[in-house]
Structure formats: C-alpha cells, structure tokens
Design a protein around this motif. Structure first.
Motif, PDB file in Angstrom:
ATOM      1  N   PRO A  23       0.709  -1.106  -0.025  1.00  0.00           N
ATOM      2  CA  PRO A  23       0.180  -0.087   0.033  1.00  0.00           C
ATOM      3  C   PRO A  23       0.841   1.238   0.015  1.00  0.00           C
ATOM      4  O   PRO A  23       1.805   1.430   0.746  1.00  0.00           O
ATOM      5  CB  PRO A  23      -0.896  -0.233   1.474  1.00  0.00           C
ATOM      6  N   ARG A  24       0.657   2.218  -0.964  1.00  0.00           N
ATOM      7  CA  ARG A  24       1.373   3.507  -1.023  1.00  0.00           C
ATOM      8  C   ARG A  24       0.560   4.653  -0.673  1.00  0.00           C
ATOM      9  O   ARG A  24      -0.196   4.434  -0.032  1.00  0.00           O
ATOM     10  CB  ARG A  24       2.312   3.203  -2.659  1.00  0.00           C
ATOM     11  N   THR A  25       1.201   5.626  -1.421  1.00  0.00           N
ATOM     12  CA  THR A  25       0.438   7.043  -1.084  1.00  0.00           C
ATOM     13  C   THR A  25       0.267   7.698  -2.358  1.00  0.00           C
ATOM     14  O   THR A  25       0.697   7.554  -3.470  1.00  0.00           O
ATOM     15  CB  THR A  25       1.300   7.434  -0.047  1.00  0.00           C
ATOM     16  N   VAL A  26      -0.553   8.661  -2.328  1.00  0.00           N
ATOM     17  CA  VAL A  26      -0.810   9.548  -3.473  1.00  0.00           C
ATOM     18  C   VAL A  26      -0.001  11.002  -3.405  1.00  0.00           C
ATOM     19  O   VAL A  26       0.178  11.731  -4.372  1.00  0.00           O
ATOM     20  CB  VAL A  26      -2.195  10.023  -3.826  1.00  0.00           C
ATOM     21  N   ASP A  27       0.868  10.895  -2.232  1.00  0.00           N
ATOM     22  CA  ASP A  27       1.228  12.445  -1.920  1.00  0.00           C
ATOM     23  C   ASP A  27       2.672  11.982  -1.110  1.00  0.00           C
ATOM     24  O   ASP A  27       2.439  11.544   0.215  1.00  0.00           O
ATOM     25  CB  ASP A  27       0.566  13.353  -1.401  1.00  0.00           C
ATOM     26  N   GLY A  28       3.896  12.338  -1.132  1.00  0.00           N
ATOM     27  CA  GLY A  28       5.189  11.950  -0.651  1.00  0.00           C
ATOM     28  C   GLY A  28       5.195  12.674   0.591  1.00  0.00           C
ATOM     29  O   GLY A  28       5.558  12.115   1.553  1.00  0.00           O
ATOM     30  N   ALA A  29       4.922  13.872   0.464  1.00  0.00           N
ATOM     31  CA  ALA A  29       5.016  14.834   1.584  1.00  0.00           C
ATOM     32  C   ALA A  29       3.978  14.439   2.715  1.00  0.00           C
ATOM     33  O   ALA A  29       4.496  14.250   3.766  1.00  0.00           O
ATOM     34  CB  ALA A  29       4.701  16.117   1.401  1.00  0.00           C
ATOM     35  N   GLU A  30       2.789  14.111   2.318  1.00  0.00           N
ATOM     36  CA  GLU A  30       1.790  13.778   3.453  1.00  0.00           C
ATOM     37  C   GLU A  30       2.239  12.417   3.995  1.00  0.00           C
ATOM     38  O   GLU A  30       2.003  12.256   5.153  1.00  0.00           O
ATOM     39  CB  GLU A  30       0.446  13.314   2.546  1.00  0.00           C
ATOM     40  N   MET A  31       2.703  11.437   3.214  1.00  0.00           N
ATOM     41  CA  MET A  31       3.238  10.172   3.957  1.00  0.00           C
ATOM     42  C   MET A  31       4.524  10.278   4.917  1.00  0.00           C
ATOM     43  O   MET A  31       4.447   9.788   5.877  1.00  0.00           O
ATOM     44  CB  MET A  31       3.884   9.319   2.701  1.00  0.00           C
ATOM     45  N   ALA A  32       5.352  11.448   4.581  1.00  0.00           N
ATOM     46  CA  ALA A  32       6.418  11.906   5.372  1.00  0.00           C
ATOM     47  C   ALA A  32       6.002  12.203   6.896  1.00  0.00           C
ATOM     48  O   ALA A  32       6.404  11.813   7.872  1.00  0.00           O
ATOM     49  CB  ALA A  32       7.291  12.797   4.906  1.00  0.00           C
ATOM     50  N   VAL A  33       4.938  13.188   6.664  1.00  0.00           N
ATOM     51  CA  VAL A  33       4.466  13.837   8.172  1.00  0.00           C
ATOM     52  C   VAL A  33       3.657  12.422   8.858  1.00  0.00           C
ATOM     53  O   VAL A  33       3.786  12.655   9.955  1.00  0.00           O
ATOM     54  CB  VAL A  33       3.318  14.912   7.571  1.00  0.00           C
ATOM     55  N   ARG A  34       3.134  11.825   7.974  1.00  0.00           N
ATOM     56  CA  ARG A  34       2.196  10.657   8.743  1.00  0.00           C
ATOM     57  C   ARG A  34       3.287   9.630   9.358  1.00  0.00           C
ATOM     58  O   ARG A  34       2.924   9.178  10.436  1.00  0.00           O
ATOM     59  CB  ARG A  34       1.015  10.014   7.754  1.00  0.00           C
ATOM     60  N   ALA A  35       4.112   9.546   8.814  1.00  0.00           N
ATOM     61  CA  ALA A  35       5.249   8.386   9.361  1.00  0.00           C
ATOM     62  C   ALA A  35       5.736   9.048  10.595  1.00  0.00           C
ATOM     63  O   ALA A  35       6.062   8.115  11.536  1.00  0.00           O
ATOM     64  CB  ALA A  35       6.316   8.154   8.199  1.00  0.00           C
ATOM     65  N   VAL A  36       5.982  10.380  10.573  1.00  0.00           N
ATOM     66  CA  VAL A  36       6.583  10.966  11.889  1.00  0.00           C
ATOM     67  C   VAL A  36       5.650  10.753  12.938  1.00  0.00           C
ATOM     68  O   VAL A  36       6.025  10.420  14.295  1.00  0.00           O
ATOM     69  CB  VAL A  36       7.138  12.296  11.711  1.00  0.00           C
ATOM     70  N   LEU A  37       4.309  11.175  12.823  1.00  0.00           N
ATOM     71  CA  LEU A  37       3.150  11.067  13.618  1.00  0.00           C
ATOM     72  C   LEU A  37       2.954   9.677  13.992  1.00  0.00           C
ATOM     73  O   LEU A  37       2.705   9.598  15.207  1.00  0.00           O
ATOM     74  CB  LEU A  37       1.881  11.708  12.877  1.00  0.00           C
ATOM     75  N   GLY A  38       3.487   8.682  13.319  1.00  0.00           N
ATOM     76  CA  GLY A  38       3.275   7.116  13.651  1.00  0.00           C
ATOM     77  C   GLY A  38       4.289   6.646  14.511  1.00  0.00           C
ATOM     78  O   GLY A  38       4.467   5.643  14.666  1.00  0.00           O
ATOM     79  N   GLN A  39       5.400   7.282  14.739  1.00  0.00           N
ATOM     80  CA  GLN A  39       6.733   6.761  15.480  1.00  0.00           C
ATOM     81  C   GLN A  39       6.199   6.451  16.865  1.00  0.00           C
ATOM     82  O   GLN A  39       5.780   7.296  17.618  1.00  0.00           O
ATOM     83  CB  GLN A  39       7.638   8.053  15.495  1.00  0.00           C
ATOM     84  N   GLN A  40       6.467   5.130  16.996  1.00  0.00           N
ATOM     85  CA  GLN A  40       6.205   4.574  18.350  1.00  0.00           C
ATOM     86  C   GLN A  40       4.959   4.735  19.149  1.00  0.00           C
ATOM     87  O   GLN A  40       4.760   4.899  20.192  1.00  0.00           O
ATOM     88  CB  GLN A  40       7.402   5.105  19.224  1.00  0.00           C
ATOM     89  N   VAL A  41       3.879   4.833  18.205  1.00  0.00           N
ATOM     90  CA  VAL A  41       2.586   4.960  18.935  1.00  0.00           C
ATOM     91  C   VAL A  41       1.513   3.832  17.890  1.00  0.00           C
ATOM     92  O   VAL A  41       1.867   3.408  16.949  1.00  0.00           O
ATOM     93  CB  VAL A  41       1.835   6.358  18.662  1.00  0.00           C
TER      94      VAL A  41
END
Length: 491
Positions: free
Chosen positions: A313-331
C-alpha cells in the motif's frame, strides 16, 4: 523477468503462443500483415513468427505505424512493473510522464525534474523504449481518451480536454491513428457508458493477477486519516490534491479490476489521478515474479501460498506520507490516526463530499509551515522532529520522479528520523520495492513466531535473499498478526 524482454524473440514468441498474460505490459506484439499491435495474451490465433515484431512500449509500436488491436486492447494493460521497481533515469522519467509532467510542462520540464538535459532524456528513453517522451505522453493521452469515450457520457470536446489534447483536431487525429476508428465510432462500438452522477467518472483499473485485496485495502482503511480517507460501502475513498484542484476518488476491489470513481475539479486531471491511484494500489506490480522469489524461502513459502499477490500500500502524496510517518513513530495505529486527524482539521483545505464523510485535503507543506508545535499533543522531541521535517520538505524530492537514494540520505540527516521512518517513507512514498523494516514491532514479532532471526541485524542478514522484494516480504510478515491492516473491512 528481465529488462529488455522484447529483444528475446524466442521468449516473446513462446509467450504469444501460450497467451501468457504475465507478459502483458512487458512487451507488445505487432503483426506486419495486419498492421495491428496486441498484448501477448490476445485471444486471436497467434500469427506466424515471421510476421511478428516486438516492441517495448505501446508508443514504440504506434510510432512504427501499428494500430491497437480492437479485441485485446493492448493500450489498457497494466503498466510495466519496471517503472515502479527501478530508480534509474528511465524509471524516474516514466513515472513522471505518467504523472502528467510532459503534458503540463513539456519535455524541458521533465528534463529539469530529472536533473538531465533534454537530449540526455530523449536518448535514454529512445534507446530503451523505442520512443521519446512526447510519443510516450501521446500514447498515454490516447489511452485516457479511449477510456473516457467508452465509459463516460462526456462530450467529445470534454473528452479531448480531459485527456490533455491541445485541440479537437489533435484529439481526432490521434484517436484515428492509434485505434483506426474515429472517436464517434469508438463510442458506438462500446457498451452503454456509465452515466455521470454528480460529475463522477467511472473507469476500470486493470491489474496483474493474483491480487490479495485484504492487506491492500485493509491497510488503507485501518490507517485512514479522518476527513481525508474513509472506508464506505465496500470502497476505500479519499481526497486528492491535483494540479487543477481537489478531487475525490472511490476505489472498490472487484475480481478482475478495481472500480475507480473520480470526482474532479478539472477534467484535465483525469490521467494524473488515475496514475496516482494505480501507484497507491501498486497495480503495476508483477506478483508472479515477487511471489516466486519470496517462495524460495521455506519460511515465507507457506505465507505466499496462502494469500498470493500481496501488494505494498503506497500513497498519492510523498510529503503527506512523510508527515504521517513521523506522527506514527512509536505509537499505535489508532493514536497515529488521531494525531493526523487533528492536523487535518486545523490546517487542511476543506472540500465538499456530497456522498460521504470526507471533509479536507491533507495539509500541504506550505499550510504546515506556520504550525505551532505547542498545539500538538505530542512529546516535545516528536514535535521537534515534525517541525524539522516540515521545514526540510521543500528541499527533499519525495515525488514519483525523485531520486530514492538522495531522498533517503536527506531524510536520515534530519534529527529524530531513524531507519524505521526512512524506510517507511521509502516503502510507501518513494515506492522502493526493497525497503525493509527490521525494527518494526510487527515484523519482529512475526519473525520470532516463524522461527526467523528476531534481532534487526540478524533479520536484515537473513532478508538479503529476499532482495529486491523486501517491501513485499514485510507485507507477508505483517499478515501473520491479527492487526486490522490485514483484514478487508466489512460493508
């Protein structure tokens, strides 16, 4: 399968004679007696080998004077898996052409995005694909036009605009050249078109079988950001940030295709929207090649046999995915969705969704530039990581044509971004098929349960044999758990 398969005449002839659908999109068969080109799996009686010619792209066949077969529709095959797998100049160029860069800015814009001269880009594409960027973009426009002619009730002038043609004359000439039929004749031959409702266009997205929808749509639904994504009535829906304005897409898995319903601000965004959706669902992957490679590992083999055809599963927007990856760190997944949802409500651009619960576009990098870190319910260190990422995003190319290694290095240099975050972004934003997450909790638990090495270092060593498909191995490892990402939602 290997690059340049079209040059292996014997292998191509065998594929055509056996109507092997696995090769659809890898090469195209042209018949000199009929001046028609086909996909390898065309159901018509195969021509004599001496009458066959093989081309690496539909554009090359069209440039050589061949028309698309009316029966097998070679222009509608899934794209070559190479353009998702490869990070070289040609792979990056093909992804950018699919994303509409040539249509919007011409070949100079494509060359600028790639960091090469126009001549270098032209030479590289012609050497490998038998056609330059203009011809490749023209072939894409022709396919988009055919889809709209046959499946929508749009006027021909609207079809021409939506497909990216500069004039009705260019539209008519291209359709006749490629399909040997006028636009009106194409529509007359087609089944009754889907009637637009509320401006919605419906198209079919083909894929190479097998496809396992559970992990693909299960992951997208389980991680959906409230307001931006949702699972509704058996379909994954989300908002899209497109060149001409906001869009909304609904993607529904069916046995032989993905139904794609699109609502667009500007019809000219159609081909770009389709390209991004195909990329998000990893529909141009070669599941047979992936699964064969992973099945060579006796531990992975039963997992592959149970549910073959898993996609990344990928994404339609790279910057969006980067922000979401940081928000998902260790949670947890739930916490990551909550954090992202709050960000969307505070900074996202509102949209109108007449048939669902979508409310916003995910915030752009520009919209997040003035983000007050104190407004985030995150640990102080995570706030610093997020604001540092947002500040750096304008200088990091996470687009479909970006250089994977440069992006990885730039991300890794940012404070608070470690290997898990870098490879999560590489897997889902950059589309690197070999991205690997040995420190991911789900991967480590799966490895331990399967008797694989559990430590990140030892697991990485073991996973060397899975290259270049480690991102797909991660999907199979995650499938051993009972996380919602593995289940196709009900309804």
């Amino acid at each position: 399968m290997l690059d340049g398969v079209h040059s292996d005449t014997e292998a191509c002839v065998r594929a055509v004679r056996s109507r092997d659908a696995r090769f659809d999109g890898w090469f195209f068969t042209a018949v000199v007696t009929t001046r028609v080109y086909c996909r390898p799996s065309c159901p018509v009686v195969p021509p004599k080998p001496r009458n066959m010619r093989f081309y690496p792209s539909a554009a090359a066949a069209q440039q050589a004077g061949f028309r698309a077969c009316k029966r097998c529709r070679p222009d509608a095959t899934p794209g070559s898996p190479q353009w998702n797998e490869r990070a070289d100049l040609v792979g990056r160029a093909m992804r950018l052409i699919a994303d509409g860069v040539v249509d919007s800015g011409g070949v100079p814009a494509l060359a600028a995005r790639l960091g090469y001269s126009v001549r270098q880009v032209e030479r590289a594409l012609r050497a490998e694909l038998g056609a330059g960027p203009l011809a490749l973009a023209r072939a894409q426009r022709a396919q988009t036009a055919r889809v709209l002619i046959e499946t929508s009730a749009l006027s021909m002038s609207d079809v021409a605009m939506a497909a990216g043609f500069g004039s009705i004359r260019a539209f008519n000439d291209t359709v006749r050249d490629v399909f040997a039929l006028s636009p009106t004749e194409l529509r007359r031959r087609a089944a009754k078109p889907v009637v637009d409702r509320l401006g919605v266009l419906t198209v079919r997205l083909p894929f190479r079988a097998p496809l396992c929808p559970d992990n693909l749509f299960g992951h997208l639904a389980a991680t959906a950001v409230p307001g931006v994504e949702e699972w509704r009535d058996g379909a994954y829906r989300r908002t899209l940030r497109l060149p001409g304005g906001p869009g909304i897409v609904s993607l529904r898995p069916l046995p032989d295709h993905i139904r794609c319903d699109l609502s667009l601000t500007d019809l000219r965004d159609l081909s770009v929207a389709i390209s991004r959706c195909r990329r998000m669902l990893d529909l141009d992957a070669d599941p047979v090649a992936v699964d064969e490679a992973l099945s060579a590992d006796r531990v992975l083999a039963p997992l592959v046999a149970k549910n073959p055809g898993r996609r990344v599963p990928r994404t339609v927007d790279g910057a969006e995915m980067a922000v979401r990856a940081v928000l998902g760190q260790q949670v947890s997944t739930k916490a990551a969705r909550t954090h992202a949802g709050r960000l969307v409500q505070a900074h996202g651009e509102p949209v109108v969704d007449p048939v669902g619960g979508l409310t916003h576009l995910f915030p752009s990098t520009e919209a997040l530039a003035d983000l007050d870190p104190e407004s985030l319910a995150l640990p102080r260190s995570r706030r610093a990581t997020l604001t540092g990422l947002i500040a750096a995003l304008p200088t990091i190319d996470l687009s479909v044509g970006g250089d994977w290694e440069s992006a990885r290095a730039a991300l890794a240099a940012l404070p608070g971004i470690g290997p898990w975050t870098v490879d999560t972004i590489a897997m889902r934003a950059l589309g690197d098929p070999d991205a690997f997450l040995p420190t991911d909790l789900g991967v480590r638990l799966a490895a331990e349960g399967l008797g694989l090495p559990a430590s990140p270092t030892a697991l990485t060593t073991h996973a060397t044999a899975w290259r270049p498909w480690r991102a797909y191995a991660v999907q199979y490892l995650w499938a051993t758990g009972d996380h919602p990402i593995n289940l196709l939602p009900a309804g």
